[in-house]
Scaffold this motif. Structure first.
Motif, PDB file in Angstrom:
ATOM      1  N   ARG A 198      -0.431  -3.780   3.231  1.00 36.21           N
ATOM      2  CA  ARG A 198       0.354  -4.615   2.321  1.00 36.21           C
ATOM      3  C   ARG A 198      -0.538  -5.662   1.658  1.00 36.21           C
ATOM      4  O   ARG A 198      -0.438  -5.914   0.457  1.00 36.21           O
ATOM      5  N   ASN A 199      -1.384  -6.265   2.456  1.00 35.99           N
ATOM      6  CA  ASN A 199      -2.318  -7.245   1.901  1.00 35.99           C
ATOM      7  C   ASN A 199      -3.250  -6.603   0.882  1.00 35.99           C
ATOM      8  O   ASN A 199      -3.485  -7.154  -0.204  1.00 35.99           O
ATOM      9  N   GLN A 200      -3.778  -5.427   1.198  1.00 33.66           N
ATOM     10  CA  GLN A 200      -4.720  -4.763   0.303  1.00 33.66           C
ATOM     11  C   GLN A 200      -4.054  -4.331  -0.993  1.00 33.66           C
ATOM     12  O   GLN A 200      -4.633  -4.467  -2.077  1.00 33.66           O
ATOM     13  N   PHE A 201      -2.848  -3.786  -0.916  1.00 34.42           N
ATOM     14  CA  PHE A 201      -2.158  -3.327  -2.116  1.00 34.42           C
ATOM     15  C   PHE A 201      -1.770  -4.498  -3.020  1.00 34.42           C
ATOM     16  O   PHE A 201      -1.797  -4.382  -4.248  1.00 34.42           O
ATOM     17  N   ILE A 202      -1.412  -5.623  -2.435  1.00 39.92           N
ATOM     18  CA  ILE A 202      -0.977  -6.775  -3.230  1.00 39.92           C
ATOM     19  C   ILE A 202      -2.167  -7.490  -3.868  1.00 39.92           C
ATOM     20  O   ILE A 202      -2.106  -7.875  -5.043  1.00 39.92           O
ATOM     21  N   PHE A 203      -3.263  -7.630  -3.126  1.00 33.88           N
ATOM     22  CA  PHE A 203      -4.352  -8.482  -3.589  1.00 33.88           C
ATOM     23  C   PHE A 203      -5.586  -7.722  -4.086  1.00 33.88           C
ATOM     24  O   PHE A 203      -6.412  -8.310  -4.779  1.00 33.88           O
ATOM     25  N   ILE A 204      -5.720  -6.459  -3.767  1.00 37.04           N
ATOM     26  CA  ILE A 204      -6.966  -5.757  -4.079  1.00 37.04           C
ATOM     27  C   ILE A 204      -6.753  -4.588  -5.042  1.00 37.04           C
ATOM     28  O   ILE A 204      -7.274  -4.588  -6.157  1.00 37.04           O
ATOM     29  N   TYR A 205      -6.015  -3.594  -4.625  1.00 35.74           N
ATOM     30  CA  TYR A 205      -6.016  -2.310  -5.308  1.00 35.74           C
ATOM     31  C   TYR A 205      -5.112  -2.288  -6.535  1.00 35.74           C
ATOM     32  O   TYR A 205      -4.029  -2.893  -6.532  1.00 35.74           O
ATOM     33  N   PRO A 206      -5.524  -1.575  -7.582  1.00 30.67           N
ATOM     34  CA  PRO A 206      -4.650  -1.402  -8.757  1.00 30.67           C
ATOM     35  C   PRO A 206      -3.480  -0.478  -8.425  1.00 30.67           C
ATOM     36  O   PRO A 206      -3.537   0.300  -7.460  1.00 30.67           O
ATOM     37  N   ASN A 207      -2.431  -0.574  -9.222  1.00 34.40           N
ATOM     38  CA  ASN A 207      -1.259   0.280  -8.985  1.00 34.40           C
ATOM     39  C   ASN A 207      -1.287   1.552  -9.834  1.00 34.40           C
ATOM     40  O   ASN A 207      -0.276   2.239  -9.967  1.00 34.40           O
ATOM     41  N   THR A 208      -2.424   1.847 -10.414  1.00 37.00           N
ATOM     42  CA  THR A 208      -2.604   3.093 -11.152  1.00 37.00           C
ATOM     43  C   THR A 208      -3.895   3.757 -10.678  1.00 37.00           C
ATOM     44  O   THR A 208      -4.835   3.069 -10.257  1.00 37.00           O
ATOM     45  N   PRO A 209      -3.980   5.090 -10.705  1.00 35.90           N
ATOM     46  CA  PRO A 209      -2.927   6.029 -11.106  1.00 35.90           C
ATOM     47  C   PRO A 209      -1.836   6.140 -10.047  1.00 35.90           C
ATOM     48  O   PRO A 209      -2.094   5.879  -8.873  1.00 35.90           O
ATOM     49  N   ASP A 210      -0.666   6.537 -10.480  1.00 32.74           N
ATOM     50  CA  ASP A 210       0.487   6.640  -9.604  1.00 32.74           C
ATOM     51  C   ASP A 210       1.124   8.012  -9.803  1.00 32.74           C
ATOM     52  O   ASP A 210       1.595   8.325 -10.899  1.00 32.74           O
ATOM     53  N   SER A 211       1.116   8.829  -8.764  1.00 31.50           N
ATOM     54  CA  SER A 211       1.679  10.182  -8.878  1.00 31.50           C
ATOM     55  C   SER A 211       3.184  10.206  -8.692  1.00 31.50           C
ATOM     56  O   SER A 211       3.802  11.264  -8.781  1.00 31.50           O
ATOM     57  N   GLY A 212       3.777   9.060  -8.404  1.00 32.12           N
ATOM     58  CA  GLY A 212       5.225   9.016  -8.219  1.00 32.12           C
ATOM     59  C   GLY A 212       5.678   9.541  -6.869  1.00 32.12           C
ATOM     60  O   GLY A 212       6.799  10.042  -6.746  1.00 32.12           O
ATOM     61  N   GLY A 213       4.842   9.426  -5.857  1.00 25.70           N
ATOM     62  CA  GLY A 213       5.249   9.800  -4.506  1.00 25.70           C
ATOM     63  C   GLY A 213       5.029  11.251  -4.143  1.00 25.70           C
ATOM     64  O   GLY A 213       5.634  11.742  -3.180  1.00 25.70           O
ATOM     65  N   GLN A 214       4.172  11.964  -4.858  1.00 20.33           N
ATOM     66  CA  GLN A 214       3.933  13.366  -4.532  1.00 20.33           C
ATOM     67  C   GLN A 214       3.335  13.526  -3.135  1.00 20.33           C
ATOM     68  O   GLN A 214       3.641  14.487  -2.420  1.00 20.33           O
ATOM     69  N   MET A 215       2.476  12.601  -2.733  1.00 23.29           N
ATOM     70  CA  MET A 215       1.868  12.686  -1.408  1.00 23.29           C
ATOM     71  C   MET A 215       2.912  12.484  -0.307  1.00 23.29           C
ATOM     72  O   MET A 215       2.790  13.039   0.786  1.00 23.29           O
ATOM     73  N   TRP A 216       3.935  11.700  -0.611  1.00 22.81           N
ATOM     74  CA  TRP A 216       5.016  11.470   0.356  1.00 22.81           C
ATOM     75  C   TRP A 216       5.721  12.780   0.671  1.00 22.81           C
ATOM     76  O   TRP A 216       6.056  13.059   1.840  1.00 22.81           O
ATOM     77  N   LEU A 217       5.980  13.588  -0.349  1.00 21.83           N
ATOM     78  CA  LEU A 217       6.639  14.873  -0.135  1.00 21.83           C
ATOM     79  C   LEU A 217       5.797  15.782   0.761  1.00 21.83           C
ATOM     80  O   LEU A 217       6.330  16.450   1.651  1.00 21.83           O
TER      81      LEU A 217
END
Length: 849
Positions: A706-725
């Motif tokens: 959560r810390n890394q996603f909020i403060f470090i990493y960009p939110n693109t590219p975004d596959s729209g949750g394909q890896m979740w499936l």
């Protein structure tokens, strides 16, 4: 007994019977004890050693990071100051330690908008693992005392071993608790997965309805040759879905030579801007030696070279466009190859009028199935019909095959030329219903013809050289990729063993060097996890590239599936059975697998827990401190151009400054937690202490990322949750695996009633897996028709302008025939610098125009 059984196997049915009698005798005569001096006690000791060695490192690293993140926000809060990835959510820095838990209180919708759907799905998987672990912890309040105070085998196992099922005697009544706990855990897991699917389908539907080019664009492959033209393909889809539903069609063009010139032009611009910066900053015109070893003025040389490259690029683009422009088109009644007609030339504007008229179903069918119709008109077709009417059907077929063979040869020779149309295209629609219809409906009665799939990614993340590969090349690449994966799976253990032999802490002779032995005991798990979780995913991703996939998101999905299956086979089956039984014994006495599993299964859990601990401790330190980007940034300070701010913000090969933050490689990150889920599903009831470890590790991972996603990493590219499936498909396999392993364990422990009691759960799980596989995964991949229609009606009411999407999926090399350098490069590095490059700028413009 073994030799007689093996001989009997070779003699058919009698051999099978003798083997069965042998196994029954072995099971009946075998003592109901487990030698506690074996791997079981060693497993508990190894776990204690891992905790002793690595937990202090983790705690110390966390404490240091809590202070460092406040002191160096430029490194550990890039989303605060890098414009391309800046997020308002990153402005809240939280307290010295409160960042570990306060990120959990952020609204889910706000969090998803800031970090993207892929990152949100990953965090949901960590939270789901935590919730499943909590259910296992509740079960452990009963199972732990049940196992601890139950009647044991004739040995005195370690206290940690007492907390598992391995020390219980055959047919123990305490197995009832194991069965009940398995039912509770797996039924709750099914309920949780259904709940997660409801959430995912909701957010996935919203994501697919967003006003993004990729949601309105379809990648069409295996296009018939006569439709490989932008206007013809667009008009064809207009006939299928309506003239106002299709915005643009862009057939992919082979332009490797143009790509090469564009790359040269970009390099020339970089050289010219560097030379201009030297003049602006140092006040001296730079010079260099050309290929003739003659000193030349760098600004004049690169200016002239840039003008030549711009002219060459523009000329090549014009030539490519000329090749794609249809000069003549046949009339409506001549499109059908069964009819003969004369050639009728039409201008480009005239062709629009022809296709805009109502097309009969027979004509549309002929357009779709015609593979040899010429865009130059029907004169050749008429002449061909006159000839073919005078020959027999056999000659017709022979000529057709010869022509097809010759055409393929010509195509292979022409493939190297720029301007040759590939059999793939991007078609952009103005209606979501039309775009999803083009994907979900078959566009042709012939297999593989006009295959449609949603645009796999944003244009900047496409592999343009791979998108246009034909079906044969892609299928051949897939076969090679699968063969390489199988070969790697077979030989990886051997490769891993060779490396691990160098750092084996149990080598003879190390007892005299306790310091070295201690160092190797720490280094050994680090090297193992580096190879297994660092090097192996890179190799599997390279193997996935053999499939000639069109985009980065598709490549990540393919690599993750391979990593998951590889992790399942290597980390579980190979690890579980290693040392317990060899291949000959499996062939000679296959039922002995149950005996081996009874002995090996309980003890191996501590090796798995140790691996998870090392992965978390070392992975957390590397992730939080950004060790790899930090090393790359330090190397970037030593290599590459650094004269201007623009140059300092650019990468030099693999070395990147902190301004360039790499995307999250979800296939690699998620692969780490396949092992976590595997251990949880298999050992939740067999060794309940596992649930306590996984609960802590899942919660900790969620906090860190959560810390890394909020403060470090960009939110693109975004596959729209394909890896979740894909992860959910793996979870279904892991749940089935956990139940089957429990059944085998009961069978090996003579608890046949336990095996029977587990069968209903296995049936329920199988039916649940089939239920999800039939519709849930498909609905999660595409947008439902009703949702698409709702969005189309909203767009119509708002009068949305789709023209911004028209050229999004044009090949980047075809977009910019002219590029100019920044003639003020280096000018604003120092406010006192005079505009010394005005004359050169005007010279460059005049020479080009």
């Amino acid at each position: 007994k073994r030799s007689s059984s093996t001989t009997g196997m070779s003699t058919g049915i009698m051999g099978l019977r003798s083997e069965r009698r042998f196994l029954e005798e072995e099971l009946s005569s075998a003592p109901t004890t487990i030698d506690c001096s074996d791997d079981n006690v060693e497993g508990g000791a190894a776990l204690k050693q891992i905790v002793t060695n690595f937990v202090p490192i983790l705690v110390g690293g966390l404490l240091i990071f809590c202070f460092v993140r406040k002191m160096v926000p430029r490194v550990y809060a890039t989303r605060q100051w890098v414009p391309a990835i800046k997020s308002p959510l990153a402005d809240e820095r939280f307290g010295l330690f409160s960042w570990l838990w306060k990120t959990f209180y952020i609204d889910s919708q706000t969090l998803m908008e800031a970090i993207g759907l892929d990152a949100t799905c990953f965090l949901r998987l960590m939270d789901m693992g935590f919730r499943l672990s909590l259910v296992g912890i509740v079960n452990s309040f009963v199972l732990l005392p049940l196992y601890n105070y139950a009647e044991k085998n004739n040995c005195d196992p370690d206290f940690i071993e007492n907390l598992g099922i391995g020390a219980l005697h055959n047919g123990a009544t305490e197995f009832v608790g194991t069965i009940v706990a398995s039912y509770i855990f797996h039924l709750y897991a099914m309920y949780t997965i259904l709940k997660e699917f409801r959430w995912f389908l909701n957010v996935r539907g919203k994501w697919l309805r967003r006003f993004k080019p990729r949601n309105y664009t379809v990648l069409v492959r295996n296009i018939p040759e006569h439709l490989r033209n932008d206007k013809l393909l667009k008009l064809y889809y207009e006939k299928l879905y309506g003239e106002d539903c299709v915005l643009a069609a862009h057939v992919l063009i082979h332009c490797s030579k143009l790509d090469s010139q564009v790359d040269k032009r970009q390099a020339c611009i970089g050289n010219l801007e560097h030379a201009l910066a030297e003049l602006a900053i140092r006040g001296k015109r730079p010079t260099h030696m050309n290929l003739k070893e003659k000193k030349v003025d760098s600004i004049e040389f690169y200016t002239e070279q840039l003008n030549e490259l711009n002219e060459d690029v523009r000329h090549r683009i014009d030539e490519i466009k000329k090749k794609q422009r249809p000069a003549t088109l046949p009339p409506e009644d001549s499109i059908d190859t069964n009819k003969s007609s004369s050639s009728v030339e039409k201008t480009e504007s005239g062709s629009l009028g022809f296709f805009a008229s109502q097309t009969s179903s027979a004509t549309l069918f002929s357009i779709m199935t015609n593979e040899t119709a010429s865009l130059a008109g029907s004169a050749a077709a008429s002449a061909g019909n006159a000839v073919t009417n005078t020959v027999t059907a056999t000659k017709k077929e022979a000529n057709r095959k010869v022509e097809k063979f010759v055409d393929k040869g010509k195509d292979l020779l022409a493939k190297e030329e720029d301007g040759v149309a590939d059999d793939a295209a991007f078609v952009t629609f103005t209606r979501l219903t039309a775009a999803n219809g083009a994907v979900q409906m078959n566009q042709s009665e012939k297999p593989y013809v006009l295959e449609g799939e949603m645009a796999p990614d944003k244009p900047e993340y496409l592999f343009w050289k791979m998108v246009g590969k034909d079906k044969e090349a892609r299928q051949g690449g897939y076969v090679l990729s699968m063969a390489a994966t199988v070969a790697l799976c077979l030989f990886w253990s051997v490769i891993l063993g060779l490396f691990m032999n160098f750092v084996d802490a149990d080598k003879p002779g190390l007892d005299s060097s306790p310091g070295l032995k201690k160092f190797l005991s720490i280094l050994e798990p680090i090297l193992f996890n580096t190879l297994q979780l660092g090097i192996l995913p890179v190799i599997l991703k390279l193997v996935s590239k053999l499939e000639l996939l069109p985009a980065d998101s598709v490549l990540e999905a393919s690599a993750f599936w391979k990593m998951a299956m590889f992790s399942l086979i290597q980390n579980f089956f190979v690890n579980l059975l290693s040392g317990g039984i060899d291949g000959y014994e499996i062939i000679a006495e296959p039922l002995r697998l149950f005996q081996v599993m009874a002995k090996e299964l309980p003890g191996k859990v501590y090796a798995f827990i140790s691996s998870m601990m090392v992965t978390t401790c070392i992975g957390t330190i590397v992730e939080l401190f950004r060790v790899v980007p930090l090393i790359y940034a330090l190397f970037r300070l030593c290599f590459g151009r650094r004269l201007t701010k623009k140059e300092r913000a650019m990468s030099c090969g693999p070395f990147k400054p902190f301004e360039i933050v790499d995307k999250v490689i979800y296939s690699k990150v998620m692969n780490r937690y396949i092992l976590f889920y595997m251990v949880l599903n298999v050992y939740t009831a067999l060794t309940p202490i596992v649930n306590w470890f996984t609960a802590v590790l899942f919660c900790f991972a969620s906090s860190i990322f959560r810390n890394q996603f909020i403060f470090i990493y960009p939110n693109t590219p975004d596959s729209g949750g394909q890896m979740w499936l894909i992860f959910m498909k793996v979870q279904m396999i892991l749940m089935l695996l956990g139940q089957i392993v429990s059944m085998f364990f009961f069978l090996s422990k003579d608890a046949y009633w336990g095996l029977v009691a587990m069968i209903p759960l296995l049936v329920i799980q199988s039916l649940f897996t089939v239920y999800l596989s039939r519709r849930h995964f498909k609905i999660g991949s595409v947008l439902p028709a009703y949702s698409a229609l709702q969005q189309d009606l909203e767009n119509k009411e708002k009068e949305v302008d789709f023209s911004v999407f028209e050229d999004n999926y044009v090949h980047p090399a075809l977009k910019e025939p002219f590029l100019d350098a920044d003639w003020n490069a280096g000018k604003f590095e120092d406010e006192d610098v005079h505009d010394n490059n005005v004359e050169d700028k005007e010279k460059g413009k005049k020479s080009f125009f």
